[in-house]
Design an enzyme around this catalytic site. Sequence first.
Site, PDB file in Angstrom:
ATOM      1  N   ASP A  15      -3.573  68.090   9.181  1.00 47.81           N
ATOM      2  CA  ASP A  15      -5.007  67.933   9.429  1.00 47.81           C
ATOM      3  C   ASP A  15      -5.420  68.602  10.737  1.00 47.81           C
ATOM      4  O   ASP A  15      -4.627  68.695  11.674  1.00 47.81           O
ATOM      5  CB  ASP A  15      -5.333  66.424   9.463  1.00 47.81           C
ATOM      6  CG  ASP A  15      -6.822  66.153   9.311  1.00 47.81           C
ATOM      7  OD1 ASP A  15      -7.561  67.067   8.880  1.00 47.81           O
ATOM      8  OD2 ASP A  15      -7.241  65.027   9.626  1.00 47.81           O
ATOM      9  N   GLY A  16      -6.674  69.044  10.775  1.00 50.19           N
ATOM     10  CA  GLY A  16      -7.252  69.563  12.020  1.00 50.19           C
ATOM     11  C   GLY A  16      -7.526  71.055  12.041  1.00 50.19           C
ATOM     12  O   GLY A  16      -7.893  71.599  13.092  1.00 50.19           O
ATOM     13  N   GLY A  18     -10.018  72.732  10.668  1.00 45.96           N
ATOM     14  CA  GLY A  18     -11.442  73.001  10.891  1.00 45.96           C
ATOM     15  C   GLY A  18     -11.794  72.846  12.359  1.00 45.96           C
ATOM     16  O   GLY A  18     -12.450  73.715  12.952  1.00 45.96           O
ATOM     17  N   ARG A  19     -11.344  71.743  12.952  1.00 43.61           N
ATOM     18  CA  ARG A  19     -11.649  71.498  14.362  1.00 43.61           C
ATOM     19  C   ARG A  19     -11.025  72.549  15.268  1.00 43.61           C
ATOM     20  O   ARG A  19     -11.625  72.970  16.254  1.00 43.61           O
ATOM     21  CB  ARG A  19     -11.177  70.089  14.775  1.00 43.61           C
ATOM     22  CG  ARG A  19     -12.189  69.008  14.474  1.00 43.61           C
ATOM     23  CD  ARG A  19     -11.565  67.642  14.529  1.00 43.61           C
ATOM     24  NE  ARG A  19     -10.717  67.398  13.355  1.00 43.61           N
ATOM     25  CZ  ARG A  19      -9.913  66.354  13.238  1.00 43.61           C
ATOM     26  NH1 ARG A  19      -9.814  65.486  14.209  1.00 43.61           N
ATOM     27  NH2 ARG A  19      -9.207  66.197  12.133  1.00 43.61           N
ATOM     28  N   TRP A  20      -9.833  73.006  14.917  1.00 44.62           N
ATOM     29  CA  TRP A  20      -9.163  74.046  15.712  1.00 44.62           C
ATOM     30  C   TRP A  20     -10.051  75.291  15.774  1.00 44.62           C
ATOM     31  O   TRP A  20     -10.233  75.892  16.831  1.00 44.62           O
ATOM     32  CB  TRP A  20      -7.815  74.374  15.062  1.00 44.62           C
ATOM     33  CG  TRP A  20      -6.994  75.378  15.811  1.00 44.62           C
ATOM     34  CD1 TRP A  20      -6.040  75.112  16.750  1.00 44.62           C
ATOM     35  CD2 TRP A  20      -7.056  76.805  15.694  1.00 44.62           C
ATOM     36  NE1 TRP A  20      -5.502  76.287  17.226  1.00 44.62           N
ATOM     37  CE2 TRP A  20      -6.105  77.345  16.591  1.00 44.62           C
ATOM     38  CE3 TRP A  20      -7.808  77.692  14.926  1.00 44.62           C
ATOM     39  CZ2 TRP A  20      -5.892  78.718  16.741  1.00 44.62           C
ATOM     40  CZ3 TRP A  20      -7.611  79.054  15.072  1.00 44.62           C
ATOM     41  CH2 TRP A  20      -6.658  79.547  15.971  1.00 44.62           C
ATOM     42  N   ARG A  28     -14.278  78.094   9.986  1.00 50.36           N
ATOM     43  CA  ARG A  28     -13.199  77.178   9.612  1.00 50.36           C
ATOM     44  C   ARG A  28     -12.051  77.891   8.905  1.00 50.36           C
ATOM     45  O   ARG A  28     -10.887  77.505   9.023  1.00 50.36           O
ATOM     46  CB  ARG A  28     -13.752  76.042   8.724  1.00 50.36           C
ATOM     47  CG  ARG A  28     -14.665  75.097   9.502  1.00 50.36           C
ATOM     48  CD  ARG A  28     -15.303  74.064   8.575  1.00 50.36           C
ATOM     49  NE  ARG A  28     -14.310  73.232   7.936  1.00 50.36           N
ATOM     50  CZ  ARG A  28     -13.845  72.074   8.430  1.00 50.36           C
ATOM     51  NH1 ARG A  28     -14.279  71.623   9.594  1.00 50.36           N
ATOM     52  NH2 ARG A  28     -12.947  71.384   7.770  1.00 50.36           N
ATOM     53  N   HIS A  32      -7.762  77.488   8.810  1.00 50.36           N
ATOM     54  CA  HIS A  32      -6.900  77.347   7.629  1.00 50.36           C
ATOM     55  C   HIS A  32      -5.839  78.450   7.627  1.00 50.36           C
ATOM     56  O   HIS A  32      -4.682  78.207   7.301  1.00 50.36           O
ATOM     57  CB  HIS A  32      -7.730  77.378   6.344  1.00 50.36           C
ATOM     58  CG  HIS A  32      -8.669  76.210   6.211  1.00 50.36           C
ATOM     59  ND1 HIS A  32      -8.245  74.911   6.367  1.00 50.36           N
ATOM     60  CD2 HIS A  32     -10.008  76.141   5.951  1.00 50.36           C
ATOM     61  CE1 HIS A  32      -9.288  74.091   6.204  1.00 50.36           C
ATOM     62  NE2 HIS A  32     -10.366  74.824   5.959  1.00 50.36           N
ATOM     63  N   GLU A  62     -10.484  64.181  -2.717  1.00 51.11           N
ATOM     64  CA  GLU A  62     -11.735  63.999  -1.959  1.00 51.11           C
ATOM     65  C   GLU A  62     -12.221  65.318  -1.355  1.00 51.11           C
ATOM     66  O   GLU A  62     -13.418  65.523  -1.158  1.00 51.11           O
ATOM     67  CB  GLU A  62     -11.527  62.956  -0.849  1.00 51.11           C
ATOM     68  CG  GLU A  62     -11.355  61.519  -1.336  1.00 51.11           C
ATOM     69  CD  GLU A  62     -10.004  61.214  -1.991  1.00 51.11           C
ATOM     70  OE1 GLU A  62      -9.011  61.900  -1.690  1.00 51.11           O
ATOM     71  OE2 GLU A  62      -9.951  60.279  -2.814  1.00 51.11           O
ATOM     72  N   TRP A  64     -12.517  68.059  -2.738  1.00 57.06           N
ATOM     73  CA  TRP A  64     -13.381  68.814  -3.673  1.00 57.06           C
ATOM     74  C   TRP A  64     -14.860  68.647  -3.304  1.00 57.06           C
ATOM     75  O   TRP A  64     -15.700  69.423  -3.732  1.00 57.06           O
ATOM     76  CB  TRP A  64     -13.176  68.342  -5.121  1.00 57.06           C
ATOM     77  CG  TRP A  64     -11.875  68.772  -5.742  1.00 57.06           C
ATOM     78  CD1 TRP A  64     -10.853  67.960  -6.126  1.00 57.06           C
ATOM     79  CD2 TRP A  64     -11.468  70.111  -6.100  1.00 57.06           C
ATOM     80  NE1 TRP A  64      -9.831  68.709  -6.684  1.00 57.06           N
ATOM     81  CE2 TRP A  64     -10.184  70.022  -6.679  1.00 57.06           C
ATOM     82  CE3 TRP A  64     -12.071  71.369  -5.970  1.00 57.06           C
ATOM     83  CZ2 TRP A  64      -9.481  71.145  -7.131  1.00 57.06           C
ATOM     84  CZ3 TRP A  64     -11.378  72.489  -6.414  1.00 57.06           C
ATOM     85  CH2 TRP A  64     -10.087  72.370  -6.991  1.00 57.06           C
ATOM     86  N   LEU A 126      16.289  72.830  -0.848  1.00 57.64           N
ATOM     87  CA  LEU A 126      15.147  72.072  -0.321  1.00 57.64           C
ATOM     88  C   LEU A 126      14.109  72.023  -1.430  1.00 57.64           C
ATOM     89  O   LEU A 126      13.930  73.010  -2.144  1.00 57.64           O
ATOM     90  CB  LEU A 126      14.572  72.814   0.902  1.00 57.64           C
ATOM     91  CG  LEU A 126      13.173  72.436   1.397  1.00 57.64           C
ATOM     92  CD1 LEU A 126      13.194  71.046   2.055  1.00 57.64           C
ATOM     93  CD2 LEU A 126      12.653  73.445   2.432  1.00 57.64           C
TER      94      LEU A 126
END
Length: 239
Positions: A15-16, A18-20, A28, A32, A62, A64, A126
């Site tokens: 997470d984060g 967009g804020r970055w 944004r 990504h 969510e 979407w 893995l």
Amino acid sequence: MGKRTIPRHIGIIMDGNGRWAEMRGLPRLEGHKRGVARVREIIETAYKMGIEALTLYAFSIENWQRPQDEVSIIMDLFHDTLLEQHPIFIEKDIRFKLIGDRKRLSVDLINLIDFIERTTANNRKLVIQCALSYSGRDELVRAIRKIIDLKIPSQNIHEDFISQFLDTAGIPDPDFLIRTSGEQRISNFLLWQSAYAEFYFTPTLWPDFTKEEFLEAIYEYQSRERRFGKIYNRALNAF
Ligand code: IPE
Ligand code: IPE
Ligand code: MG
């Protein structure tokens, strides 16, 4: 827990992004994109450490509800990254699988995912589970529907049985869940599977989450005592 026990399965809520980007006055999308670079680095580190399973939360059901252009950008980025990583999965014996509701994805993307899953299905080093169009409650609802459609008698329903109907069937539950960006919530990730996972929350935004911090997080995990409801007898060094 032994001091050097590494988690078998790590889940990450990445997470984060967009804020970055917003903090830098960038669109944004740039967050990504930078996030994808971190995904590559974390996969490589997990692989080298001998971690068995890595579940990466890339896009929730969510999500979407976000503006259509951001959704398309994320899906395109996912498509391109998967295509680019495929030769690495083949070369390094990495299995890829998707968890989530495929019905909501584009035909193009589903075809690519099917292809990557098929061509890596026997890889053992893995397993990467990518949670895309995924939510824990949705996964449970889909599992319940499958069980009812099969007309399974109620006395056959127990915990291991339910696990077999989840998208994560056959993969051990996560030992360790990391969430970046300072939010301290689960946001519908692996609800059933994380019953006894250890949590690690960091304020670092995902595009800044380096392999050094990943190693630090694992180091912290190693200092935890996992009790699973039992009492640890220090004198006997056993539960
Ligand atoms: C995580 O970053 C990636 C996705 C949810 C797709 P965000 O896009 O949620 O970034 P923030 O939380 O708005 O900073
Ligand atoms: C969770 O992040 C989902 C992913 C990282 C893919 P969100 O940004 O969607 O979560 P909330 O809205 O802050 O709970
Ligand atoms: Mg977010």
